[in-house]
Design a protein around this motif. Sequence first.
Motif: not given
Lengths: 277, 120
Positions: B43-72
């Motif tokens: 159940d990755p889309l359950v809010f508790q799981e989303v919160l967990k990922r938001g506090h995991a450094p690896l996922f935050v790095a993934f989001y930022v890299v993904f965002l930068g590459l997609a925007l470029y």
Amino acid sequence: MERRVSVKVQRYASNGLPPRIEQYEVPQKEGMTILDALMFIKENLDGSLAFRASCRMGICGSCAMFVNGYPYLACHTQIHEIGKQELIIKPLPNFPVVKDLVVDLSSLFDRHRTVLPYLIRSEEPDDTRPIVQRPDELEAFLKFSYCIKCGICVSGCPTCASDPTFLGPQALAQAWRYSADNRDEGFAKRKESLDRPHGVWNCHLAGACSEACPKGVDPALGIQRLKRALIASYFGLFRKRKATLGPPVSWEAAPPEGAPRPPERTVTPEDTSLSGD
Amino acid sequence: MKEGLGWFFQLFTGLFLVALLGVHMLGMHMDTLLPRFGMGYKDPLVFQEVLKRGHAPLFVAFYVVFLGLALYHGFYGLRAVLMEVWASSRTLSSINMLVWSLGLFLFFLGTAVSVGFFLV
């Protein structure tokens, strides 16, 4: 019964009036080309029709025009190839029209000039020593050297339609033709005109140029090779075998035994009026 | 920057986007597939799981890299479209400024949201 083809031609006279379509009925003969039909119209029906043609054998590139929505060389295309009994002939797109089917190709030649379409050598040529070129080195650029500068690739290019400052497939393919030649040493100079906004990077590989080219030049392939060479050159990876000079040739030396001889002169300069007197 | 390097980087980001989008699709939208192999979340889309990922450094790095590459990747494509629509050497600097400023603004906005959530 005589077979006839209906030829609708776009007429335009640069006099401020909008273009109009005029229809002509032309008797169709076997093997008749689009250029033959236009010649028939000019000689028998309407002498004011303007179009450009010269060699009638697909060499000069003068008679490119837009027939039933596709660019063709008029001398190189028979009417039966179009597969319709009605031809709608218009001037090439992406070029300004001068009159009727005559377009102004000066932008094509201007862009062609910017890519330095000639061999650039760092040394003065030595007329007594030929440059050695292997068959595979000839193959690297041979197909691109068949360009007759008819403008068909540019007329088919969607990028040229929206961006008149884009170098275009003709110039870019010729840039590759010379850059791929092992006798050429001018890639660094050519880069200045290629590696810039509206240069080679604006080609989005639609492939229309290669599909339309009547000489099989494949400009899209040349452009992709040019892009690869430019990227490789950033990292110092663009290399080609440097051309070497062959042994000196003496024009005075007698041909070797068994070699074919030129035919003997049958008319001497003294026999003709060209001898100077 | 050299024009060709910009184009090359777009190719490069395109390849990375395929890989990162694959990870995203596998993890988020094919969530019944990975648990069969003992990976991923239930159940990755359950809010508790989303919160967990938001506090995991690896996922935050993934989001930022993904965002930068997609925007470029996206904004370089937009620049190519604008350069064709307004094809003139005079408009080029305006197009560059517009694309860079909008891209950087969105990148910092997205980064601030991801990193801000991580720090809360």
